[in-house]
Design a protein around this motif. Structure first.
Motif, short mmCIF file in Angstrom:
data_model
loop_
_atom_site.label_atom_id
_atom_site.label_comp_id
_atom_site.label_asym_id
_atom_site.label_seq_id
_atom_site.Cartn_x
_atom_site.Cartn_y
_atom_site.Cartn_z
N THR A 63 26.81 -121.37 21.25
CA THR A 63 26.48 -119.95 21.11
C THR A 63 27.73 -119.13 21.37
OG1 THR A 63 25.92 -119.67 23.44
CG2 THR A 63 24.13 -120.38 21.96
N HIS A 64 27.67 -117.86 21.07
CA HIS A 64 28.81 -116.98 21.29
C HIS A 64 29.23 -116.99 22.77
CE1 HIS A 64 31.55 -113.66 20.73
NE2 HIS A 64 30.97 -113.02 21.73
N ALA A 65 28.26 -117.02 23.68
CA ALA A 65 28.56 -117.03 25.11
C ALA A 65 29.20 -118.35 25.55
CB ALA A 65 27.29 -116.78 25.91
N GLN A 66 28.86 -119.46 24.89
CA GLN A 66 29.40 -120.77 25.25
C GLN A 66 30.77 -121.01 24.64
OE1 GLN A 66 26.14 -122.96 23.58
NE2 GLN A 66 25.29 -123.43 25.59
N GLN A 67 31.09 -120.31 23.59
CA GLN A 67 32.33 -120.50 22.86
C GLN A 67 33.53 -120.13 23.75
OE1 GLN A 67 32.01 -121.62 19.75
NE2 GLN A 67 34.09 -121.51 19.05
N PRO A 68 34.55 -120.97 23.82
CA PRO A 68 35.75 -120.61 24.60
C PRO A 68 36.34 -119.27 24.12
CG PRO A 68 35.85 -122.90 23.91
CD PRO A 68 34.67 -122.29 23.21
N LYS A 69 36.80 -118.48 25.06
CA LYS A 69 37.26 -117.13 24.73
C LYS A 69 38.46 -117.11 23.78
CE LYS A 69 35.25 -114.90 28.69
NZ LYS A 69 34.01 -115.51 28.39
N ASN A 70 39.31 -118.13 23.86
CA ASN A 70 40.50 -118.14 23.01
C ASN A 70 40.30 -118.94 21.71
OD1 ASN A 70 40.36 -120.62 24.17
ND2 ASN A 70 42.51 -120.72 24.79
N SER A 71 39.06 -119.34 21.44
CA SER A 71 38.78 -120.17 20.27
C SER A 71 38.69 -119.32 19.01
CB SER A 71 37.46 -120.94 20.46
OG SER A 71 37.18 -121.70 19.33
N ARG A 72 39.31 -119.81 17.95
CA ARG A 72 39.26 -119.11 16.66
C ARG A 72 38.26 -119.77 15.72
NH1 ARG A 72 45.68 -118.90 15.76
NH2 ARG A 72 46.15 -118.01 17.78
N GLN A 73 37.83 -120.96 16.06
CA GLN A 73 36.91 -121.70 15.20
C GLN A 73 35.58 -121.92 15.90
OE1 GLN A 73 38.85 -125.36 14.19
NE2 GLN A 73 40.26 -124.40 12.77
N THR A 74 34.55 -122.12 15.13
CA THR A 74 33.24 -122.44 15.67
C THR A 74 33.28 -123.84 16.27
OG1 THR A 74 32.22 -121.08 13.95
CG2 THR A 74 30.80 -122.66 15.08
N SER A 75 32.68 -123.99 17.43
CA SER A 75 32.61 -125.29 18.09
C SER A 75 31.21 -125.86 17.97
CB SER A 75 32.98 -125.17 19.56
OG SER A 75 34.33 -124.78 19.70
N TYR A 76 31.15 -127.19 17.83
CA TYR A 76 29.88 -127.90 17.72
C TYR A 76 29.85 -128.99 18.78
CZ TYR A 76 30.06 -125.78 13.10
OH TYR A 76 30.17 -124.89 12.06
N ARG A 77 28.66 -129.48 19.07
CA ARG A 77 28.56 -130.60 20.00
C ARG A 77 27.43 -131.52 19.57
NH1 ARG A 77 26.26 -127.67 25.44
NH2 ARG A 77 24.76 -126.40 24.34
N TRP A 78 27.70 -132.81 19.76
CA TRP A 78 26.68 -133.84 19.56
C TRP A 78 26.15 -134.17 20.94
CZ3 TRP A 78 27.17 -139.06 21.31
CH2 TRP A 78 26.13 -139.89 20.91
N ILE A 79 24.82 -134.23 21.05
CA ILE A 79 24.17 -134.44 22.35
C ILE A 79 23.28 -135.67 22.28
CG2 ILE A 79 22.64 -133.42 24.08
CD1 ILE A 79 23.46 -130.65 22.76
N CYS A 80 23.38 -136.48 23.30
CA CYS A 80 22.62 -137.73 23.38
C CYS A 80 21.97 -137.80 24.76
CB CYS A 80 23.58 -138.88 23.15
SG CYS A 80 22.89 -140.49 23.40
N GLU A 81 20.66 -138.09 24.81
CA GLU A 81 19.93 -138.15 26.07
C GLU A 81 18.95 -139.31 26.06
OE1 GLU A 81 19.51 -133.44 27.05
OE2 GLU A 81 18.46 -134.14 25.25
N GLY A 82 18.31 -139.54 27.19
CA GLY A 82 17.22 -140.49 27.29
C GLY A 82 17.62 -141.93 27.03
N LYS A 83 16.68 -142.68 26.42
CA LYS A 83 16.92 -144.09 26.15
C LYS A 83 18.06 -144.29 25.17
CE LYS A 83 12.26 -145.55 27.24
NZ LYS A 83 11.00 -146.14 26.77
N ARG A 84 18.26 -143.34 24.27
CA ARG A 84 19.40 -143.42 23.34
C ARG A 84 20.71 -143.40 24.12
NH1 ARG A 84 19.00 -142.22 18.25
NH2 ARG A 84 17.19 -140.90 18.63
N LEU A 85 20.78 -142.59 25.16
CA LEU A 85 21.98 -142.51 26.00
C LEU A 85 22.26 -143.86 26.66
CD1 LEU A 85 24.24 -141.08 27.58
CD2 LEU A 85 22.49 -140.29 29.17
N THR A 86 21.23 -144.47 27.21
CA THR A 86 21.40 -145.78 27.84
C THR A 86 21.94 -146.79 26.83
OG1 THR A 86 19.51 -145.30 29.27
CG2 THR A 86 20.25 -147.59 29.18
#
Length: 160
Positions: free
Chosen positions: A73-96
């Motif tokens: 989100t805009h609030a999560q984006q680093p202040k000096n970043s010029r590009q949109t940032s994305y993240r891949w998230i893994c949780e639960g049994k998939r994480l294990t």
């Protein structure tokens, strides 16, 4: 809403090695504590994240290993970043499962993966279940173990 059942998929050895390298360089293994509404004070949440400004990398990971891709989100984006940032998230049994796959090929994050596997194994024990009396409390010894692992991982994240 019923929880979806995780069916492990074994990607190619090359894909596993590449993911291990990505996690070593761009990954973040996280344990967080949150207040609980179930008379036990708090609970722990764990996840693996990989952040990047090139969404193609995260889409590649998602295609082979599942999980989800989110945009910062805009609030999560680093202040000096010029590009949109994305993240891949893994949780639960998939994480294990993914931690078990990449562990032999990890270098930098091997100790963090060890900690993550220990806390995930403690969460898979049948100590907490929903029954006639609602959600049963987690044993104090399990909470103490998870707190210890939480602090160890937090210490590894410190750069000083």
């Amino acid at each position: 809403m019923p929880k979806s059942i995780y069916i492990p998929v074994i990607p190619s050895r090359d894909a596993i090695i590449y993911l291990a390298a990505i996690v070593d360089g761009e990954g973040c293994l996280c344990i967080s504590k949150h207040k609980s509404n179930h008379n036990r004070g708090y609970n722990h949440q764990v996840r693996l994240e990989v952040s990047n400004t090139d969404k193609r990398l995260l889409d590649w990971i998602q295609e082979r290993f599942g999980g989800r891709v989110a945009i910062y989100t805009h609030a999560q984006q680093p202040k000096n970043s010029r590009q949109t940032s994305y993240r891949w998230i893994c949780e639960g049994k998939r994480l294990t499962h993914i931690c078990e796959l990449i562990h032999p090929f990890s270098v930098i994050k091997k100790e963090q993966i060890d900690i993550m596997l220990k806390i995930r194994y403690s969460m898979q024990k049948p100590t907490s279940h929903k029954g006639k009396q609602g959600i049963q409390p987690v044993l104090q010894s399990e909470l103490d173990l998870r707190d210890d692992l939480f602090l160890k991982l937090k210490h590894l994240h410190c750069r000083s």
